[in-house]
Structure formats: structure tokens, C-alpha cells
Design a protein around this motif. Structure first.
Motif, PDB file in Angstrom:
ATOM      1  N   GLY A  18       4.060   5.276  -6.000  1.00  0.00           N
ATOM      2  CA  GLY A  18       4.069   4.988  -7.433  1.00  0.00           C
ATOM      3  C   GLY A  18       2.994   5.748  -8.182  1.00  0.00           C
ATOM      4  N   TYR A  19       1.777   5.751  -7.660  1.00  0.00           N
ATOM      5  CA  TYR A  19       0.685   6.409  -8.374  1.00  0.00           C
ATOM      6  C   TYR A  19       0.692   7.921  -8.182  1.00  0.00           C
ATOM      7  N   ALA A  20       1.227   8.403  -7.065  1.00  0.00           N
ATOM      8  CA  ALA A  20       1.366   9.849  -6.892  1.00  0.00           C
ATOM      9  C   ALA A  20       2.320  10.408  -7.943  1.00  0.00           C
ATOM     10  N   ILE A  21       3.443   9.730  -8.143  1.00  0.00           N
ATOM     11  CA  ILE A  21       4.392  10.177  -9.163  1.00  0.00           C
ATOM     12  C   ILE A  21       3.743  10.091 -10.544  1.00  0.00           C
ATOM     13  N   THR A  22       3.040   9.006 -10.824  1.00  0.00           N
ATOM     14  CA  THR A  22       2.425   8.816 -12.135  1.00  0.00           C
ATOM     15  C   THR A  22       1.470   9.955 -12.481  1.00  0.00           C
ATOM     16  N   PHE A  23       0.596  10.339 -11.529  1.00  0.00           N
ATOM     17  CA  PHE A  23      -0.449  11.318 -11.830  1.00  0.00           C
ATOM     18  C   PHE A  23      -0.022  12.766 -11.622  1.00  0.00           C
ATOM     19  N   TRP A  24       1.027  13.003 -10.820  1.00  0.00           N
ATOM     20  CA  TRP A  24       1.402  14.380 -10.527  1.00  0.00           C
ATOM     21  C   TRP A  24       2.743  14.800 -11.120  1.00  0.00           C
ATOM     22  N   LEU A  25       3.492  13.869 -11.680  1.00  0.00           N
ATOM     23  CA  LEU A  25       4.786  14.218 -12.266  1.00  0.00           C
ATOM     24  C   LEU A  25       4.680  15.300 -13.343  1.00  0.00           C
ATOM     25  N   PRO A  26       3.741  15.201 -14.313  1.00  0.00           N
ATOM     26  CA  PRO A  26       3.676  16.251 -15.343  1.00  0.00           C
ATOM     27  C   PRO A  26       3.475  17.652 -14.759  1.00  0.00           C
ATOM     28  N   GLY A  55      -4.018   2.159  -2.773  1.00  0.00           N
ATOM     29  CA  GLY A  55      -3.157   3.330  -2.683  1.00  0.00           C
ATOM     30  C   GLY A  55      -3.280   4.205  -3.913  1.00  0.00           C
ATOM     31  N   GLY A  56      -3.671   3.596  -5.038  1.00  0.00           N
ATOM     32  CA  GLY A  56      -3.888   4.357  -6.258  1.00  0.00           C
ATOM     33  C   GLY A  56      -5.077   5.283  -6.167  1.00  0.00           C
ATOM     34  N   PHE A  57      -5.999   5.003  -5.251  1.00  0.00           N
ATOM     35  CA  PHE A  57      -7.116   5.920  -4.996  1.00  0.00           C
ATOM     36  C   PHE A  57      -6.732   6.964  -3.945  1.00  0.00           C
ATOM     37  N   VAL A  58      -6.106   6.516  -2.865  1.00  0.00           N
ATOM     38  CA  VAL A  58      -5.798   7.412  -1.748  1.00  0.00           C
ATOM     39  C   VAL A  58      -4.780   8.473  -2.142  1.00  0.00           C
ATOM     40  N   SER A  59      -3.737   8.061  -2.858  1.00  0.00           N
ATOM     41  CA  SER A  59      -2.614   8.958  -3.120  1.00  0.00           C
ATOM     42  C   SER A  59      -2.986  10.191  -3.945  1.00  0.00           C
ATOM     43  N   PRO A  60      -3.536  10.047  -5.163  1.00  0.00           N
ATOM     44  CA  PRO A  60      -3.875  11.254  -5.920  1.00  0.00           C
ATOM     45  C   PRO A  60      -4.953  12.086  -5.249  1.00  0.00           C
ATOM     46  N   THR A  61      -5.892  11.427  -4.547  1.00  0.00           N
ATOM     47  CA  THR A  61      -6.941  12.168  -3.840  1.00  0.00           C
ATOM     48  C   THR A  61      -6.336  13.037  -2.743  1.00  0.00           C
ATOM     49  N   LEU A  62      -5.424  12.463  -1.971  1.00  0.00           N
ATOM     50  CA  LEU A  62      -4.765  13.202  -0.903  1.00  0.00           C
ATOM     51  C   LEU A  62      -3.929  14.349  -1.465  1.00  0.00           C
ATOM     52  N   PHE A  63      -3.198  14.082  -2.541  1.00  0.00           N
ATOM     53  CA  PHE A  63      -2.376  15.110  -3.164  1.00  0.00           C
ATOM     54  C   PHE A  63      -3.224  16.299  -3.592  1.00  0.00           C
ATOM     55  N   GLY A  64      -4.352  16.005  -4.254  1.00  0.00           N
ATOM     56  CA  GLY A  64      -5.209  17.087  -4.736  1.00  0.00           C
ATOM     57  C   GLY A  64      -5.775  17.915  -3.600  1.00  0.00           C
ATOM     58  N   PHE A 118       0.835  -1.198   0.000  1.00  0.00           N
ATOM     59  CA  PHE A 118       0.000   0.000   0.000  1.00  0.00           C
ATOM     60  C   PHE A 118       0.875   1.255   0.000  1.00  0.00           C
ATOM     61  N   ALA A 119       1.921   1.255   0.835  1.00  0.00           N
ATOM     62  CA  ALA A 119       2.837   2.401   0.880  1.00  0.00           C
ATOM     63  C   ALA A 119       3.553   2.578  -0.448  1.00  0.00           C
ATOM     64  N   MET A 120       3.950   1.464  -1.056  1.00  0.00           N
ATOM     65  CA  MET A 120       4.603   1.541  -2.365  1.00  0.00           C
ATOM     66  C   MET A 120       3.650   2.094  -3.418  1.00  0.00           C
ATOM     67  N   ALA A 121       2.390   1.664  -3.373  1.00  0.00           N
ATOM     68  CA  ALA A 121       1.399   2.139  -4.340  1.00  0.00           C
ATOM     69  C   ALA A 121       1.140   3.634  -4.170  1.00  0.00           C
ATOM     70  N   LEU A 122       1.156   4.113  -2.943  1.00  0.00           N
ATOM     71  CA  LEU A 122       0.977   5.538  -2.697  1.00  0.00           C
ATOM     72  C   LEU A 122       1.991   6.354  -3.490  1.00  0.00           C
TER      73      LEU A 122
END
Length: 445
Positions: A261-269, A382-391, A255-259
Motif C-alpha cells: 500500500g505505501y510503496a504504491i502511494t509513494f512511488w506511483l507518481p 511497513g510504511g517505513f520499510v517499503s519506501p526505504t527498500l524501494f529507494g 505488514f505485507a499489506m502495508a508494504l
């Protein structure tokens, strides 16, 4: 122990499958990864044209994983019922249609609905292909096929940026915004490849016209032997697995790894855009740099650790690198931030490479398959939690630093979890037997 002799007919049949089926499957996976993450390159455009705030963007990006998780098991069941040729192409055509529909987004509600529907449409594709391998390949050949297939996922991270950036350069053509062109063209391409795949894929060994009858019989017999061996393995309830200590630890680490990985994927650009003065294509090119470095590091690490008796120290180092990178990304200039995110991506990809072999060896054989399915299912949330938290943090604080601090802390906590994971497979705590559950394969961020 004497080496197992593979019959020539079986070897020829496996070779034909790899040459004929894998290229189209790898292409489908590459497009799959591109279509689920391309939204990361149009965050600013969605905010300006549709009113999608950072919080709404993060939630929409994450809703994909809710739809995916809810429909993954039913999708795999339908694949077994209808066959890979029908079901995998159905998956691809419908997700392409959803991507095309995204070019017509007019408000936040449409954005939410289509991201959720994209998850529903894609559900079961990745594990479905791995299930397809079990129907076509004996255990002795499946590792090679899976490694080649997973290469498509790694490549997708590299090519998504340049391709998406180039399509965004069409902005204004025909009076249409570049982000709408991007969704429309990538979606149409997915649909076309889906129809093409329908002509190439073969559901059953006996239906393959490019195999001789001898090759069909040899390959079918090998697959049947492996299936019989798997069917004798006892099944356990996933509900019981949730409270199993090793499964819980592995789920927490993944779960921590997914946080991250997906945060970088969706917020890197969006982080790259902070450099300023870059065209969409240049943003896409620079967004590929962390993934190029990560893929090189991933294959290098796997080469040197394949024979390691204990992968835990290497995994811990990779997680520390990830934590360091996400923390350093809060400091210095945007260029320094890109370098720091590259370090985080290297750590994250290397961690994923080390995690699954360690997880497989750390679980008792009786619970390995369903246990890994539980780890994958819950960890990928984590793919749901991470981008949601970032936003949310970006809208409330005006910065992504809070999200990056959270990722750094999560990776360090995962290091503590790694230290508690059992080193090698041993007799696991007994679990009461329950009714059989559908088989599911693992995926990683």
C-alpha cells in the motif's frame, strides 16, 4: 432477540453530531492523507534541486512512520486530557506548519528531519478521531460515523494527484520552484482549516449548544453505558500479545499489506512519469486512476462480503491480485505498468477492507482491542520499510523492479498466513493479566 429501541432524543442528538461534526472531520482527514503523501509527486524535483537520491527519498518518506509510531500513544493520552477541540486542531495546525517548512528544504538532512517531524505532528490524529467518536457516540451509531469518516481517506487518494499536480504547474511563478509552491500552499491551507476546526469541534456533549438538554442527557447516558461495559473488559499486556499466535499471524499479514500500500502511494507518481511527455497535472490525473478503480472495487467487495461467514478466501484472492499486479508492473511499457499497478491497488484496497473485520472476528474478545492495536502498530511499520527498500534498490540497480518483485513475494507469503488464521472467534490461548494499557484504534494503508 428483540430490537433495541433508541430513544428519540438520542437519535436526534446522533443525527446532529453527524451533520455538524463529521464534515469538518472528513475534510481534516482528507488533508491529512494528502499532506503525508504529497512528497511522492516531487521526487524528481527534490533530486534535482536538493540532491535527494532515491535511497534518501525512500528513507525520508519512511521516517514519517517512525515519528508517527513513537508519538501516537502519547498524543491520544493528551487528547483525553485536553479534549478533542484543542488537541485535534493542535495536530492539524502543527502538521500544516511542518508542511510549510518543507518548502524551505535545502539539503537531505532537512528532508529527513521534517519528514520525521511531520510524523510527530500528525501522530494520533486518525485514532484520536475514532477515540473522539467513543466520547460522543454509542456503539450502535459509531459504525456509521466511522464508515463516513473513512470515506475521506479513500477520497484523499483520488484527489491528491490532481490537486498536487495543479499546484506544481505554478513552477517559476515569482521565481519559485513549483514543488516549493505546492508545500507552501497545502501547508497554509492545513493551518487555516485547523483554525476553522477549532470553532466547530466540541469536546464534551454537555458543551454542545446545538443540543437540547434532553438530547445531551440521552446521548450522555448512552455513551456512559457503553463506557462502563468497556471498562469491565480485562486488559492484557502488549508484550504478552506479541507472542500470541493469532496476533503474530495478523501482524505479519498486515505488514505485507502495508508494504504494498505505501510503496504504491509513494512511488506511483514516479512510475507514471516514466510514460514521458506528461505535465505535472497530467501525472496527477493519471496517478488518481488506480485509486479510483480501487475505491470502486473496495466498496463493491465490502457489499458482497459483509454477510460472508468466512472472509479468508476473499482476502487470499485480493492478495493474489496485489501480487500479480506488482509482478506485471515489471513487464511491458509504462502504460502497461500503470494498468498493472491499478490491479495491485485494487487488490490492496480490497484486502484492507476484508482484513479488519476478519481480524476482529478471529481474536478472542478478551484480547481483541489490545491485539488489534498491536497489529496496527507493528504492521504499519511497513510504511517505513517499503519506501526505504524501494529507494535503495532503485539506486543500486537503477530500476524499481527489485522492489516490485519483493512486494509480489510478500503478498504471496501473506496468502499463506491467511490460510493459518483462525476462521471465527473462539477461546484464545490464555494470557496473564497485566496493568491496563491505553486504548488505540486501528488504521489501514
Amino acid at each position: 432477540m428483540s430490537e433495541v429501541v433508541v430513544p428519540d432524543a438520542e437519535r436526534r442528538a446522533v443525527g446532529k453530531f453527524l451533520r455538524r461534526m463529521l464534515p469538518i472531520l472528513v475534510l481534516m482527514l482528507l488533508i491529512n492523507q494528502m499532506d503525508r503523501t504529497n512528497v511522492g509527486f516531487v521526487q524528481d524535483e527534490l533530486r534535482a534541486d536538493v540532491g535527494v537520491s532515491a535511497t534518501a527519498y525512500g528513507l525520508g518518506a519512511g521516517l514519517f512512520f517512525i515519528g508517527y509510531a513513537l508519538f501516537e500513544v502519547p498524543s491520544n493520552m493528551y487528547l483525553e486530557r485536553f479534549g478533542a477541540r484543542v488537541w485535534l486542531t493542535r495536530i492539524m495546525i502543527t502538521w500544516g506548519a511542518v508542511i510549510v517548512a518543507m518548502c524551505f528544504i535545502q539539503n537531505v538532512t532537512m528532508f529527513y528531519a521534517l519528514r520525521f517531524l511531520l510524523g510527530v505532528a500528525e501522530a494520533g490524529f486518525f485514532p484520536g478521531v475514532l477515540l473522539y467518536f467513543t466520547q460522543w457516540l454509542p456503539d450502535s451509531s459509531r459504525g456509521r460515523a466511522s464508515a463516513i469518516f473513512l470515506g475521506g481517506s479513500a477520497t484523499a487518494y483520488i484527489v491528491t494527484g490532481p490537486i498536487t499536480g495543479a499546484l506544481l504547474e505554478l513552477h517559476g511563478l515569482g521565481g519559485i520552484a513549483g514543488w516549493r509552491w505546492m508545500f507552501a500552499l497545502e501547508g497554509v491551507f492545513s493551518i487555516v482549516v485547523g483554525f476553522v476546526a477549532g470553532f466547530f469541534l466540541v469536546s464534551r456533549i454537555q458543551d454542545a449548544r446545538w443540543l437540547t438538554q434532553e438530547e445531551k442527557d440521552a446521548l450522555g447516558a448512552a455513551v456512559a453505558r457503553d463506557e462502563e461495559a468497556r471498562s469491565r473488559a480485562p486488559r492484557v499486556s502488549r508484550l504478552k500479545l506479541l507472542v500470541h499466535p493469532q496476533v503474530a499471524l495478523l501482524t505479519t499479514v498486515f505488514f505485507a499489506m502495508a508494504l504494498t500500500g505505501y510503496a504504491i502511494t509513494f512511488w506511483l507518481p514516479s512510475l507514471v512519469e516514466e510514460i514521458g511527455g506528461l505535465s505535472p497535472f497530467q501525472v496527477g490525473l493519471l496517478s488518481a486512476v488506480p485509486w479510483i478503480c480501487a475505491v470502486i472495487a473496495m466498496y463493491t467487495v465490502s457489499h458482497f462480503t459483509d454477510g460472508a461467514p468466512d472472509r479468508r478466501p476473499y482476502l487470499a484472492v485480493a492478495l493474489v491480485l496485489s501480487a500479480t499486479g506488482t509482478f506485471l508492473a515489471t513487464l511491458g511499457s509504462p502504460w502497461f505498468g500503470l494498468a498493472a499497478i491499478t490491479l495491485a491497488a485494487v487488490g490492496g484496497k480490497c484486502a484492507a477492507t476484508l482484513f479488519w473485520p476478519m481480524a476482529q472476528s478471529g481474536l478472542d474478545l478478551k484480547i481483541a482491542a489490545p491485539g488489534l492495536a498491536v497489529v496496527n502498530s507493528l504492521g504499519n511499520l511497513g510504511g517505513f520499510v517499503s519506501p526505504t527498500l524501494f529507494g535503495y534498490l532503485k539506486d543500486t540497480t537503477g530500476s524499481t523492479n527489485g522492489g516490485l518483485y519483493t512486494l509480489s513475494a510478500a503478498s504471496l507469503l501473506a496468502v499463506c498466513g491467511v490460510a493459518l488464521i483462525r476462521r471465527t472467534r473462539a477461546t484464545a490461548a490464555p494470557l496473564p493479566e497485566a496493568a491496563p494499557v491505553p486504548h488505540r484504534s486501528t488504521n489501514s494503508p
